[in-house]
Scaffold this motif. Structure first.
Motif, PDB file in Angstrom:
ATOM      1  N   PRO A 110       0.976  -1.253  -0.158  1.00  0.00           N
ATOM      2  CA  PRO A 110       0.176   0.190  -0.153  1.00  0.00           C
ATOM      3  C   PRO A 110       0.484   1.281   0.060  1.00  0.00           C
ATOM      4  O   PRO A 110       1.967   1.274   0.463  1.00  0.00           O
ATOM      5  N   SER A 111       0.633   2.322  -0.423  1.00  0.00           N
ATOM      6  CA  SER A 111       1.351   3.847  -0.939  1.00  0.00           C
ATOM      7  C   SER A 111      -0.710   4.430  -0.574  1.00  0.00           C
ATOM      8  O   SER A 111      -1.148   4.432  -1.253  1.00  0.00           O
ATOM      9  N   GLY A 112       0.489   5.696  -0.561  1.00  0.00           N
ATOM     10  CA  GLY A 112      -0.566   6.827  -1.531  1.00  0.00           C
ATOM     11  C   GLY A 112      -0.885   7.873  -0.041  1.00  0.00           C
ATOM     12  O   GLY A 112      -2.393   8.139  -0.538  1.00  0.00           O
ATOM     13  N   PHE A 113      -1.405   7.495   1.445  1.00  0.00           N
ATOM     14  CA  PHE A 113      -1.536   7.606   1.968  1.00  0.00           C
ATOM     15  C   PHE A 113      -1.805   8.777   2.293  1.00  0.00           C
ATOM     16  O   PHE A 113      -0.279   9.591   1.995  1.00  0.00           O
ATOM     17  N   THR A 114      -2.596  10.199   2.664  1.00  0.00           N
ATOM     18  CA  THR A 114      -2.049  11.530   2.525  1.00  0.00           C
ATOM     19  C   THR A 114      -3.477  11.894   4.353  1.00  0.00           C
ATOM     20  O   THR A 114      -3.739  10.877   4.536  1.00  0.00           O
ATOM     21  N   LYS A 115      -2.761  12.909   4.387  1.00  0.00           N
ATOM     22  CA  LYS A 115      -3.371  13.118   5.734  1.00  0.00           C
ATOM     23  C   LYS A 115      -5.491  13.392   5.659  1.00  0.00           C
ATOM     24  O   LYS A 115      -6.103  13.213   6.522  1.00  0.00           O
ATOM     25  N   GLU A 116      -5.909  13.677   4.508  1.00  0.00           N
ATOM     26  CA  GLU A 116      -6.933  14.226   4.305  1.00  0.00           C
ATOM     27  C   GLU A 116      -7.469  12.684   4.162  1.00  0.00           C
ATOM     28  O   GLU A 116      -9.255  12.878   4.480  1.00  0.00           O
ATOM     29  N   ASN A 117      -6.917  11.614   3.872  1.00  0.00           N
ATOM     30  CA  ASN A 117      -7.632  10.645   3.506  1.00  0.00           C
ATOM     31  C   ASN A 117      -7.654   9.189   4.595  1.00  0.00           C
ATOM     32  O   ASN A 117      -7.017   9.631   5.926  1.00  0.00           O
ATOM     33  N   ARG A 118      -9.001   8.453   4.976  1.00  0.00           N
ATOM     34  CA  ARG A 118      -8.810   7.628   5.913  1.00  0.00           C
ATOM     35  C   ARG A 118      -8.093   6.625   5.193  1.00  0.00           C
ATOM     36  O   ARG A 118      -7.921   6.330   4.232  1.00  0.00           O
ATOM     37  N   VAL A 119      -6.939   6.097   6.614  1.00  0.00           N
ATOM     38  CA  VAL A 119      -6.405   4.780   6.150  1.00  0.00           C
ATOM     39  C   VAL A 119      -7.626   3.691   5.511  1.00  0.00           C
ATOM     40  O   VAL A 119      -8.098   3.243   6.824  1.00  0.00           O
ATOM     41  N   GLN A 120      -7.378   3.109   4.534  1.00  0.00           N
ATOM     42  CA  GLN A 120      -8.337   1.725   4.281  1.00  0.00           C
ATOM     43  C   GLN A 120      -8.011   0.422   4.540  1.00  0.00           C
ATOM     44  O   GLN A 120      -6.974   0.825   4.849  1.00  0.00           O
ATOM     45  N   ALA A 121      -8.851  -0.260   5.345  1.00  0.00           N
ATOM     46  CA  ALA A 121      -8.071  -1.280   5.033  1.00  0.00           C
ATOM     47  C   ALA A 121      -7.364  -2.071   4.091  1.00  0.00           C
ATOM     48  O   ALA A 121      -7.859  -1.717   2.879  1.00  0.00           O
TER      49      ALA A 121
END
Length: 298
Positions: free
Chosen positions: A72-83
């Motif tokens: 997984p990659s592409g996590f940003t502060k505005e987005n929820r971390v998905q399963a």
């Protein structure tokens, strides 16, 4: 807990928390090169930056000779971390003869085989008896490049890397052959490279007037080793071992043993012969083992 293991993958579900974060670290910690022990306390609130840093660290394994079909990659502060699913890292370059078996992670769709190569044969031995003969060089192992095979998550992948041939005594007709290298997917063989044969020993042609022949190369693409020479009561060098794109065959030498091959899949050099000199029988050189290089993709 919100995680489980299936098909060489770690599956996370529901709310992502510190236990999940710590489990990803534990999942990869079986790999010695994974130097990341930043465990979080149970009440720590995981941020997108935490997940991105962890993902980036896992990605570095790709540059350390591991193949990982999905991280997984592409996590940003505005987005929820998905399963998500984290795939296990698998060592992708196999350089030592033997059996290797692993289970393809969930997201695997293709096995990209960059190289597959069988073992090379040993050189034949040279002998001073009669008029004397030097040994033939070993043949190189068969090989192929850039072949893709469809796979599914959970497929069992087995790769057998063949060994190089070992020299034999003067009473054998030829040096030792290498071993085949082959690939199985879900216990079905899908490709096989055959090994190079050993070069002829002097005894195989003694008193016949023929040159000891070099070992035949494996299929496909293997090369035949160089022929030995009849000596007619003179000194003669053995035949050269056959090369591969990843290995160099043993070269002619006056040493007590033929020159060993180097690299992967190459043939050993044939033993020389020296008129009325010891040791009287000059064994051939060793062939080198096979090789495989692969990658897993979605």
């Amino acid at each position: 807990m919100s995680f489980e293991y299936r098909n060489n993958s770690l599956l996370l579900s529901g709310r992502i928390n510190a236990d999940d974060y710590n489990e990803v670290i534990h999942f990869y910690s079986q790999i010695p090169l994974f130097q990341f022990q930043n465990y979080k306390s149970k009440d720590y609130r995981i941020t997108a930056k935490d997940w991105q840093d962890l993902s980036d660290h896992v990605q570095t394994l790709r540059n350390q000779n591991y193949t990982i079909p999905w991280v997984p990659s592409g996590f940003t502060k505005e987005n929820r971390v998905q399963a998500m699913s984290w795939s296990n890292a698998i060592y992708r370059e196999l350089t030592t003869p033997g059996d290797y078996t692993f289970q393809a992670p969930n997201e695997s769709g293709t096995l990209q085989l960059s190289w597959i190569m069988a073992g090379g044969g040993s050189g034949g031995g040279g002998d001073e008896d009669g008029y004397g003969r030097s040994g033939g060089g070993g043949g190189s192992g068969g090989y192929q490049q850039n072949i893709n095979f469809p796979i599914s998550g959970g497929s069992t992948i087995s790769i057998y890397i063949g060994s190089g041939g070992a020299p034999t005594s003067k009473y054998e007709t030829e040096g030792g052959s290498g071993s085949d290298t082959y690939l199985l997917i879900d216990n079905q063989e899908v490709i096989r490279m055959t090994a190079g044969k050993g070069g002829q020993n002097a005894l195989a042609t003694n008193y016949t007037g023929d040159h000891p022949k070099g070992g035949v190369g494996g299929s496909p693409n293997g090369l035949t080793g160089g022929d030995g020479l009849k000596a007619n009561n003179n000194n003669k060098l053995g035949g050269n071992g056959a090369d591969t794109p990843l290995g160099t065959g043993g070269q002619p030498t006056w040493a007590d043993q033929g020159d060993n091959a180097s690299g992967y899949g190459a043939g050993g050099g044939g033993g020389c012969t020296k008129d009325r000199q010891k040791p009287g029988y000059w064994i051939g050189g060793f062939g080198t083992g096979g090789y495989a290089l692969f990658n897993l993709t979605n």
